[in-house]
Design an enzyme around this catalytic site. Structure first.
Site, short mmCIF file in Angstrom:
data_model
loop_
_atom_site.label_atom_id
_atom_site.label_comp_id
_atom_site.label_asym_id
_atom_site.label_seq_id
_atom_site.Cartn_x
_atom_site.Cartn_y
_atom_site.Cartn_z
N SER B 30 0.83 -1.22 0.00
CA SER B 30 0.00 0.00 0.00
C SER B 30 0.86 1.26 0.00
O SER B 30 0.35 2.36 -0.17
CB SER B 30 -0.89 0.02 1.24
N CYS B 31 2.16 1.09 0.25
CA CYS B 31 3.08 2.23 0.27
C CYS B 31 3.22 2.81 -1.14
O CYS B 31 2.89 2.15 -2.12
CB CYS B 31 4.46 1.80 0.75
N ILE B 32 3.75 4.03 -1.21
CA ILE B 32 3.94 4.67 -2.52
C ILE B 32 5.41 5.06 -2.68
O ILE B 32 6.01 5.63 -1.76
CB ILE B 32 3.11 5.98 -2.64
#
Lengths: 287, 168
Positions: B30-32
């Site tokens: 879910s990180c960017i």
């Protein structure tokens, strides 16, 4: 893809299944028993020489920063503490197979380990925060929750791309596709192995219901802790395989533990700190 | 491709370089991963943000952890090396999510989507826009950035590696 092999056959025919962590389970029982002492716990560790060596290596690792060398296992138990030592033993005895690649799920070397440790640390943190269940039990249940993947992965090799296409087309979770294709999923396989290993019931439940916690009757706080920790670990990208984040999250797990959706962000933030701290503890296992 | 000289941008980290460099954000769930290049100053960097916004009551030890602090932090680090906002080219990747069910509150737990929204909002508020993005879905990603060519590549475990864009 027809169902060509039963769950029982998978477990029976998989030749390199991880072996039962007998000594670690005995250590866990002894440390939890009212009569357990550093001496008696050390006796069980010493029954498995490889485990004893790893426990000593961990006790002497930079993480604990001791000024002198720990020479004996009873000394290591005293220094590490009875509570830490049982988790360390479970990690030390599962680490060799957890760090192997699981090709069927496209898990690279150490990916399974990274995810397992993430879920163990996360479940332990949630258990302790909600005071819902023993944090140590939650740690071990989290560590072992995906055991079924190790066995099923061998049989999924080359099938994964096709299964992922189905999951993407149907917008369905990957465990549902496993059930559709095989008639069972990796959580069923894990639960079956857990029973064969004679693991404590809450751990078997975590293996079996971590993707469908609402189906666990009666409800189980360990299952809920592992489910939430699994979701957080996947979101934080810990040890993702080909099945990625193709799993469902049940908000009811939060509700049952007295948490809300708004707590998830803070839990994630705290989890990252704990994970970084804890993973340092096990770096010594590589030496 | 991740090679030995690649600058790994771990969780919550911000990394920058002047001159040719290769960066990688591994294991974006879910990180960017946010990659920025100023092709004139030849200054580049990446940040690996994990959550949409910092918590008011907790100290911010790593500004790169949150979208609302990570984006301005990366930009200011790049500016220190001579980059100019008006020349910055940007690509983002990540923001995957699990399936969800339950009542209407589910969107608040959708960290991947909230991360993407927060990053894009931050960039917009600073007058910046992205050249290319590969966000959402349910796959983990690895994002690599070669600042000498501006090439951004995104790899998923199941689908392999592909070029996302060339920043120039």
């Amino acid at each position: 893809m027809a169902n060509t092999i039963t769950l029982e056959e998978i477990v029976a025919k998989t030749t390199d299944l991880p072996s039962v962590p007998t000594a670690a389970l005995a250590v866990m029982r002894e440390a939890d028993s009212p009569n357990g002492s550093a001496e008696s716990v050390a006796k069980y560790i010493l029954q498995d020489q490889a485990l004893a060596a790893r426990v000593l290596r961990l006790a002497n690792s930079a993480f604990f920063g001791l000024s002198r060398k720990v020479q004996t296992v009873p000394e290591a138990v005293v220094i590490l503490g009875m509570r830490s030592v049982k988790n360390l033993c479970m990690v030390a005895s599962t680490y060799p197979w957890m760090t192997r690649p699981v090709k069927g799920y496209l898990l690279e070397p150490k990916a399974m380990w990274s995810h397992a440790l993430g879920v163990g640390v996360g479940a332990q943190m949630i258990a302790s925060k909600t005071q819902s269940v023993s944090p140590d039990l939650a740690f071990t249940a989290g560590l072992l929750h995906d055991l079924g993947k190790v066995a099923l992965g061998i049989w999924l090799e080359n099938k994964l791309p096709a299964m992922l296409k189905i999951a993407a087309a149907m917008e369905a979770p990957f465990d549902a596709i496993e059930r559709k294709v095989l008639g069972y999923d990796h959580t069923d396989v894990g639960g079956y192995i857990g029973e064969a290993w004679n693991l404590p019931e809450p751990m078997i439940l975590a293996m079996r219901y971590h993707h469908r916690p609402d189906e666990c009757k009666p409800e189980s706080a360990v299952v809920d802790c592992v489910h939430i920790a699994d979701t957080i670990s996947m979101s934080m990208g810990m040890g993702l395989g080909g099945d990625g984040l193709y799993y469902e999250f049940s908000e009811s797990s939060l509700t049952r533990l007295g948490l809300t959706v708004d707590d998830l962000g803070l839990l994630t933030d705290e989890f990252i700190e704990r994970f970084e701290e804890q993973s340092g503890m096990f770096e010594g296992l590589d030496n | 491709m991740v090679v030995a000289t690649t600058i790994l941008v771990g969780m919550a980290e911000t990394k920058t370089a002047k001159g040719p460099a290769t960066f990688a954000c591994l294991g974006l769930g879910s990180c960017i991963g946010i990659a920025i290049l100023d092709p004139i100053a030849k200054v580049a960097g990446m940040v690996h943000v994990m959550l949409p916004e910092a918590f008011a009551d907790r100290p911010i030890e790593k500004p790169g952890k949150f979208a609302d602090t990570g984006v301005p932090h990366l930009i200011s680090e790049l500016e220190k090396l001579g980059a100019m906002k008006s020349r910055m080219k940007i690509a983002i990747s990540g923001g995957a999510q699990v399936f969800k069910f339950g009542d209407g509150t589910a969107s608040r737990m959708d960290i991947g989507n909230r991360n993407s929204t927060a990053v894009l909002a931050q960039l917009k508020s600073l007058g910046l826009h992205v050249v290319a993005q590969d966000i959402g879905g349910h796959n983990g990603r690895t994002m690599t950035f070669d600042s000498s060519t501006g090439e951004i590549r995104v790899k998923t475990v199941a689908q392999g590696e592909a070029q996302l864009c060339i920043l120039r």
